[in-house]
Design a protein around this motif. Structure first.
Motif, PDB file in Angstrom:
ATOM      1  N   SER A   4     -62.770  56.033 -52.499  1.00 23.06           N
ATOM      2  CA  SER A   4     -62.743  56.878 -53.781  1.00 23.06           C
ATOM      3  C   SER A   4     -64.388  57.139 -54.392  1.00 23.06           C
ATOM      4  CB  SER A   4     -61.969  56.161 -54.822  1.00 23.06           C
ATOM      5  OG  SER A   4     -62.359  55.101 -55.473  1.00 23.06           O
ATOM      6  N   ALA A   5     -64.986  56.043 -54.400  1.00 22.22           N
ATOM      7  CA  ALA A   5     -66.473  56.191 -54.755  1.00 22.22           C
ATOM      8  C   ALA A   5     -67.172  57.250 -54.252  1.00 22.22           C
ATOM      9  CB  ALA A   5     -67.131  54.963 -55.156  1.00 22.22           C
ATOM     10  N   LEU A   6     -67.184  57.035 -52.541  1.00 20.98           N
ATOM     11  CA  LEU A   6     -67.913  58.008 -51.626  1.00 20.98           C
ATOM     12  C   LEU A   6     -67.367  59.187 -52.174  1.00 20.98           C
ATOM     13  CD1 LEU A   6     -69.758  58.258 -49.546  1.00 20.98           C
ATOM     14  CD2 LEU A   6     -67.865  57.764 -47.932  1.00 20.98           C
ATOM     15  N   GLU A   7     -66.287  59.452 -51.882  1.00 17.86           N
ATOM     16  CA  GLU A   7     -65.540  60.984 -51.993  1.00 17.86           C
ATOM     17  C   GLU A   7     -65.799  61.548 -53.585  1.00 17.86           C
ATOM     18  OE1 GLU A   7     -61.304  60.101 -51.408  1.00 17.86           O
ATOM     19  OE2 GLU A   7     -61.722  59.381 -49.262  1.00 17.86           O
ATOM     20  N   ALA A   8     -65.818  60.729 -54.449  1.00 17.84           N
ATOM     21  CA  ALA A   8     -66.165  61.387 -55.868  1.00 17.84           C
ATOM     22  C   ALA A   8     -67.898  61.626 -55.815  1.00 17.84           C
ATOM     23  CB  ALA A   8     -66.002  60.188 -57.040  1.00 17.84           C
ATOM     24  N   VAL A   9     -68.714  60.991 -55.235  1.00 12.92           N
ATOM     25  CA  VAL A   9     -70.051  61.360 -55.334  1.00 12.92           C
ATOM     26  C   VAL A   9     -70.078  62.645 -54.476  1.00 12.92           C
ATOM     27  CG1 VAL A   9     -72.126  60.657 -54.508  1.00 12.92           C
ATOM     28  CG2 VAL A   9     -70.698  58.990 -55.468  1.00 12.92           C
ATOM     29  N   ARG A  10     -69.592  62.809 -53.312  1.00 15.11           N
ATOM     30  CA  ARG A  10     -69.641  63.883 -52.340  1.00 15.11           C
ATOM     31  C   ARG A  10     -69.129  64.959 -52.959  1.00 15.11           C
ATOM     32  NH1 ARG A  10     -68.197  61.389 -46.447  1.00 15.11           N
ATOM     33  NH2 ARG A  10     -70.216  60.856 -45.811  1.00 15.11           N
ATOM     34  N   ALA A  11     -68.173  64.975 -53.865  1.00 16.52           N
ATOM     35  CA  ALA A  11     -67.468  66.047 -54.363  1.00 16.52           C
ATOM     36  C   ALA A  11     -68.224  66.562 -55.661  1.00 16.52           C
ATOM     37  CB  ALA A  11     -65.965  65.919 -54.560  1.00 16.52           C
ATOM     38  N   ARG A  12     -69.086  65.541 -56.380  1.00 15.38           N
ATOM     39  CA  ARG A  12     -69.845  65.956 -57.501  1.00 15.38           C
ATOM     40  C   ARG A  12     -70.542  67.266 -57.461  1.00 15.38           C
ATOM     41  NH1 ARG A  12     -73.786  66.392 -60.631  1.00 15.38           N
ATOM     42  NH2 ARG A  12     -74.909  66.990 -58.978  1.00 15.38           N
ATOM     43  N   ARG A  13     -70.638  68.123 -58.373  1.00 14.60           N
ATOM     44  CA  ARG A  13     -71.454  69.138 -58.676  1.00 14.60           C
ATOM     45  C   ARG A  13     -71.693  69.420 -60.246  1.00 14.60           C
ATOM     46  NH1 ARG A  13     -68.665  74.859 -58.875  1.00 14.60           N
ATOM     47  NH2 ARG A  13     -70.250  75.163 -60.004  1.00 14.60           N
ATOM     48  N   SER A  14     -72.733  70.027 -60.639  1.00 12.71           N
ATOM     49  CA  SER A  14     -72.790  70.502 -62.120  1.00 12.71           C
ATOM     50  C   SER A  14     -72.050  71.635 -62.466  1.00 12.71           C
ATOM     51  CB  SER A  14     -74.596  70.636 -62.175  1.00 12.71           C
ATOM     52  OG  SER A  14     -75.145  69.403 -61.867  1.00 12.71           O
ATOM     53  N   TRP A  15     -71.476  71.748 -63.395  1.00 16.03           N
ATOM     54  CA  TRP A  15     -70.574  72.731 -63.894  1.00 16.03           C
ATOM     55  C   TRP A  15     -71.662  73.389 -65.244  1.00 16.03           C
ATOM     56  CZ3 TRP A  15     -65.804  74.241 -61.953  1.00 16.03           C
ATOM     57  CH2 TRP A  15     -65.329  73.498 -61.071  1.00 16.03           C
ATOM     58  N   SER A  16     -72.141  74.557 -65.125  1.00 18.28           N
ATOM     59  CA  SER A  16     -73.108  75.091 -66.288  1.00 18.28           C
ATOM     60  C   SER A  16     -72.138  75.780 -66.989  1.00 18.28           C
ATOM     61  CB  SER A  16     -73.833  76.206 -65.534  1.00 18.28           C
ATOM     62  OG  SER A  16     -73.411  76.976 -64.781  1.00 18.28           O
ATOM     63  N   LYS A  17     -70.726  76.303 -66.710  1.00 18.16           N
ATOM     64  CA  LYS A  17     -69.883  76.747 -67.546  1.00 18.16           C
ATOM     65  C   LYS A  17     -68.707  76.133 -67.641  1.00 18.16           C
ATOM     66  CE  LYS A  17     -71.538  81.585 -66.970  1.00 18.16           C
ATOM     67  NZ  LYS A  17     -71.243  82.958 -66.354  1.00 18.16           N
ATOM     68  N   VAL A  18     -68.024  75.866 -68.631  1.00 22.78           N
ATOM     69  CA  VAL A  18     -66.819  74.953 -68.808  1.00 22.78           C
ATOM     70  C   VAL A  18     -65.830  75.537 -70.006  1.00 22.78           C
ATOM     71  CG1 VAL A  18     -67.994  72.814 -68.201  1.00 22.78           C
ATOM     72  CG2 VAL A  18     -68.074  73.582 -70.571  1.00 22.78           C
ATOM     73  N   THR A  19     -64.697  75.061 -69.907  1.00 22.37           N
ATOM     74  CA  THR A  19     -63.901  75.638 -70.976  1.00 22.37           C
ATOM     75  C   THR A  19     -63.988  74.793 -72.197  1.00 22.37           C
ATOM     76  OG1 THR A  19     -61.882  74.364 -70.312  1.00 22.37           O
ATOM     77  CG2 THR A  19     -62.111  76.166 -69.011  1.00 22.37           C
ATOM     78  N   ASP A  20     -63.148  75.009 -73.159  1.00 24.29           N
ATOM     79  CA  ASP A  20     -63.057  74.456 -74.622  1.00 24.29           C
ATOM     80  C   ASP A  20     -62.621  73.312 -74.480  1.00 24.29           C
ATOM     81  OD1 ASP A  20     -64.606  76.395 -75.517  1.00 24.29           O
ATOM     82  OD2 ASP A  20     -63.038  77.492 -76.547  1.00 24.29           O
ATOM     83  N   ALA A  21     -61.655  72.956 -73.323  1.00 23.92           N
ATOM     84  CA  ALA A  21     -61.024  71.444 -73.442  1.00 23.92           C
ATOM     85  C   ALA A  21     -61.975  70.543 -73.314  1.00 23.92           C
ATOM     86  CB  ALA A  21     -60.145  71.542 -72.154  1.00 23.92           C
TER      87      ALA A  21
END
Length: 197
Positions: A4-21
């Motif tokens: 899971s750690a490897l998969e989480a790191v590979r899937a990570r990206r920065s989100w410049s736009k997010v919702t109010d949640a």
């Protein structure tokens, strides 16, 4: 190698736009407790985090504008419902230099961003010249022995945002052997077949 750690790191990206949640305080504490397990020489815990929600973000906006010699309030902190200020809180130590303590604080922030992302939240680490300004430091209540390393902007991941593919890192360009012997490879140099250690 999977996990899971490897998969989480590979899937990570920065989100410049997010919702109010945003995650609750209790949810955040659970993730911070895990992020605090980073390597920490002498277990100094040379870091702390500050939650900014609601009107806190407007106070930060005013401090940013003051740092930039501008009137009013910057709208930058309003880009996410939750901002997490990352603070390097240096401790006196004869063994652990300042740079190493800052690395621990940065490590906590990075691991926390991974955990938030894996939990379904959009995160981006934002900085700026004003992170080291007196006005912004005062707004956060920083001590003389502390420095602000930026903020994690956290919110919901927009369902319809197109996910751009991140280019994979070519690890061979960043991993080498110690120079001076066979098997040495520099990023721009020739490779000699390695011998066993």
């Amino acid at each position: 190698m999977t996990g899971s750690a490897l998969e989480a790191v590979r899937a990570r990206r920065s989100w410049s736009k997010v919702t109010d949640a945003a995650p609750t305080h209790a949810e955040l504490l659970t993730l911070v407790s895990a992020a605090g397990r980073v390597a920490d020489h002498s277990s100094l815990r040379p870091w702390r985090l500050i939650e900014l929600r609601g009107a806190d973000r407007e106070r930060l906006g005013r401090a940013i504008n003051k740092a930039n010699d501008e009137k009013g309030s910057s709208s930058k902190p309003l880009r996410a419902p939750l901002l997490i200020a990352v603070v390097a809180s240096y401790k006196k130590s004869g063994k652990v230099p300042r740079w190493e303590q800052e690395a621990v604080a940065s490590g906590v922030a990075h691991v926390l961003s991974l955990l938030l992302d894996e939990a379904g939240w959009g995160v981006i680490w934002r900085t700026g010249d004003y992170t080291r300004s007196k006005a912004v430091a005062k707004a956060h209540g920083l001590e003389a022995s502390e420095e602000l390393l930026g903020w994690l902007y956290v919110g919901g991941k927009p369902a319809r945002e197109r996910l751009g593919r991140r280019k994979a890192v070519d690890a061979r360009r960043h991993v080498s052997r110690m120079p001076g012997g066979k098997g040495t490879k520099r990023a721009s140099g020739a490779t000699v077949e390695p011998e066993g250690l």
